[in-house]
Each structure stands twice: as C-alpha cells, then as structure tokens.
Scaffold this active site. Sequence first.
Site, short mmCIF file in Angstrom:
data_model
loop_
_atom_site.label_atom_id
_atom_site.label_comp_id
_atom_site.label_asym_id
_atom_site.label_seq_id
_atom_site.Cartn_x
_atom_site.Cartn_y
_atom_site.Cartn_z
N GLN A 13 -4.10 -1.55 -5.80
CA GLN A 13 -3.84 -1.90 -4.41
C GLN A 13 -4.14 -0.75 -3.45
OE1 GLN A 13 -3.42 -4.97 -3.71
NE2 GLN A 13 -1.43 -5.82 -4.29
N ILE A 14 -3.70 0.46 -3.82
CA ILE A 14 -3.96 1.61 -2.95
C ILE A 14 -5.45 1.93 -2.95
CG2 ILE A 14 -3.49 4.04 -2.48
CD1 ILE A 14 -0.77 3.73 -3.75
N ASP A 34 -12.54 2.90 -12.08
CA ASP A 34 -11.39 2.37 -12.81
C ASP A 34 -11.82 2.11 -14.25
OD1 ASP A 34 -8.53 0.99 -11.74
OD2 ASP A 34 -9.22 0.30 -13.70
N ASN A 96 1.56 9.23 -17.23
CA ASN A 96 0.71 9.67 -16.13
C ASN A 96 0.16 11.08 -16.33
OD1 ASN A 96 0.89 7.24 -14.91
ND2 ASN A 96 2.35 7.84 -13.33
N ILE A 119 -2.30 10.95 -5.20
CA ILE A 119 -1.27 10.02 -4.71
C ILE A 119 -0.38 9.53 -5.86
CG2 ILE A 119 -0.90 7.82 -3.49
CD1 ILE A 119 -3.39 8.26 -1.92
N THR A 120 -0.79 9.77 -7.10
CA THR A 120 -0.06 9.30 -8.28
C THR A 120 1.34 9.90 -8.36
OG1 THR A 120 -2.16 9.09 -9.47
CG2 THR A 120 -0.14 9.14 -10.80
N ARG A 152 7.07 7.27 7.98
CA ARG A 152 8.25 6.40 7.90
C ARG A 152 9.35 6.90 8.82
NH1 ARG A 152 7.78 5.96 1.29
NH2 ARG A 152 6.50 4.05 1.25
N HIS A 176 8.55 14.66 -2.97
CA HIS A 176 8.42 13.25 -2.59
C HIS A 176 9.41 12.44 -3.43
CE1 HIS A 176 6.63 9.65 -1.10
NE2 HIS A 176 6.14 9.27 -2.27
#
EC number: 1.1.1.37
Length: 333
Positions: A13-14, A34, A96, A119-120, A152, A176
């Site tokens: 999605q990202i 991918d 990951n 971003i992972t 945010r 984060h």
Amino acid sequence: MARKKIALIGGGQIGGTLALLAGLKELGDVVIFDIAEGLPQGKALDLAQTGPVEGYNTALSGANDYKGIKGADVVIVTAGVPRKPGMSRDDLLGINLKVMKQVGEGIAKYAPNAFVVCITNPLDAMVWALRQFSGLPHNKVVGMAGVLDSGRFRLFLAEEFGVSVEDVTAFVLGGHGDTMVPLPRYSTVAGIPLPDLVKMGWTTKEKLDKIIQRTRDGGAEIVGLLKTGSAFYAPAASGIQMAEAYLKDQKRVLPCAAYINGQYGVKDMYVGVPVVIGAGGVERIVEIDLNGSEKKQFMNSVNAVKGLVDACKKIDPAVAKGAAPAKKAAKKK
C-alpha cells in the site's frame, strides 16, 4: 540532462502510493521492486495508465530482481511485514531484519550512490540495520518517522485551534513509537508558541496533553479503525517530502531518524531529530536546547531505541559489524 530514478522497495500500500505521488510530482522515473511476481509490474502498469489522465509523463516499471533498481538516485524502502496480533517484538525484528539484509545488499550492489529513506518498522532499529547492511554513508540513509508524527501533531493542533494546518509548525523528537517526544515549547501557530496559546486561553494544558498522547498513538488509532491494515497515505506523503528535498536540494528542515554521534549527548545511534536535507543528503543535524523534562523524555526514547538495536544484534550478531563501505558507482557523463 538525464531524468532522476526513484526505486521503491516494496510494492504494498505504501509503495503504490509512493509511486503515484512521485508520478504526480514528476520527481523522476519510478521502478517498483517486490519479490511477488507480477505485483510490481501490475501496479506499475496501472499507474502508468494513470499518467495520461492526470497529465504526468513519468515512466513506471516493475521488477522482481534488484538489477531493476540499478543507478537509482533515491531508494525508498517499505519492504517487510507489519506486526500482527500475537507476534512478539523479537518475532517482528527477526523477520524484518532478514529483509533489511537482503535490501541493504541489493542497494549496495546496484544503487550505492542513492539517498535511502527507510519506512519499515520498527523504524529506528530498521534504518540502523539497513545502514549497517548496505555500508552506505550515514548521511545518505535516513528513516521516515518524524515528518509523519509531526504531521499528525500539526493536524490535531489545527483541529483544536480551528486554524489552517499551514499555520501550525510542530515537530517530534525521539523514536517512532510510544516514547516519541512531541515538543509544545517548539511548536507554534503563526509563530505563537503553544505555551503562550495556553496562557491566552486558546486551549488548556490538559487538552494539549491529550493531543500529545493522541500523536503518540497515531498509528495505533488507524490500525484499530482499519482492523486489517495500517496507515499508508500519510507515510507515503512523508517519504516523498524527504525524497523531494534531496532531489531538488531544497535544504528542508525536517524531523527524521538520522545518525547522530555526539549531538544531544548520544553516540552512534539512529534516532529522530531535526535535520537539513539537501543534495548532500543529511547536511546538518539541528541540535536544539532541551530543558530537563524534555531531555529526560528524549533519553528515555533513545534508550527504547537502543533496546531494539541490542535485540537486533542478538538475533544477528553480524549486523553489529556491518558491511564494508559501499563502492560508489561511476558517475554518468
């Protein structure tokens, strides 16, 4: 002049949203990588067919081999799995971490000159691991967290005050996650610091504390609502903002998970701090003055990140040593 090349590692999605935004902004040609055969090719074709409708001339392609990212100017990494119910932190780290090893080695081989945005999740540990496995210079590898968290925070403040988000500045320090440190003292509405707005009666300290907590829980709130996924529009927009600052040498001051070595009293760590991003990658760490309470919160966040990094080292001791410095590719003439 050759067009810039943007490689997106991960076609979820990202990744798909990143490709669309890169196309709309015409930042350069895009390749989506991918491991799932057909997925990146299908998304790239769909997005390429969006070009004539939206009026962009970006070339989009998909790849299942790291050769596809060869010569990329920017690499944005979203590959990996999200944390699922019943999955421990170490389970997520283990999975990951293996992904970051493959990605890091692929970048080192085919895009050693790239500016890399990770971003992972868990973000701060993964950007550290990605840098270790790739061997790229520290200033060319950063994590996307603070731009999203600050966005945010800005939204919630704008809603509280009934003003445009464009007039709200705010940023978040630290890791984060639950220990991130939103800083009201350095956040403003049209230049007016939040503590002054409390004195002016625009809000209360209690309401501000709730907004800060909602910012910390921002990702979890979306996961709770979606039930089967996590945020992807805002994370993608945040990653593109960082990439654009690099590609256009904008010298943007953005909060990112960056490598610090002595600043803020922290050595050899990736953690969220404000930085200047331009053509040199991370060109400067902005070291702001923290009071006692802010410093305590920040160090608490740093220690949480250190715990994740130490866990990575236990899972794969080789990551502590890191890869040899990536060999830079010859510049195009």
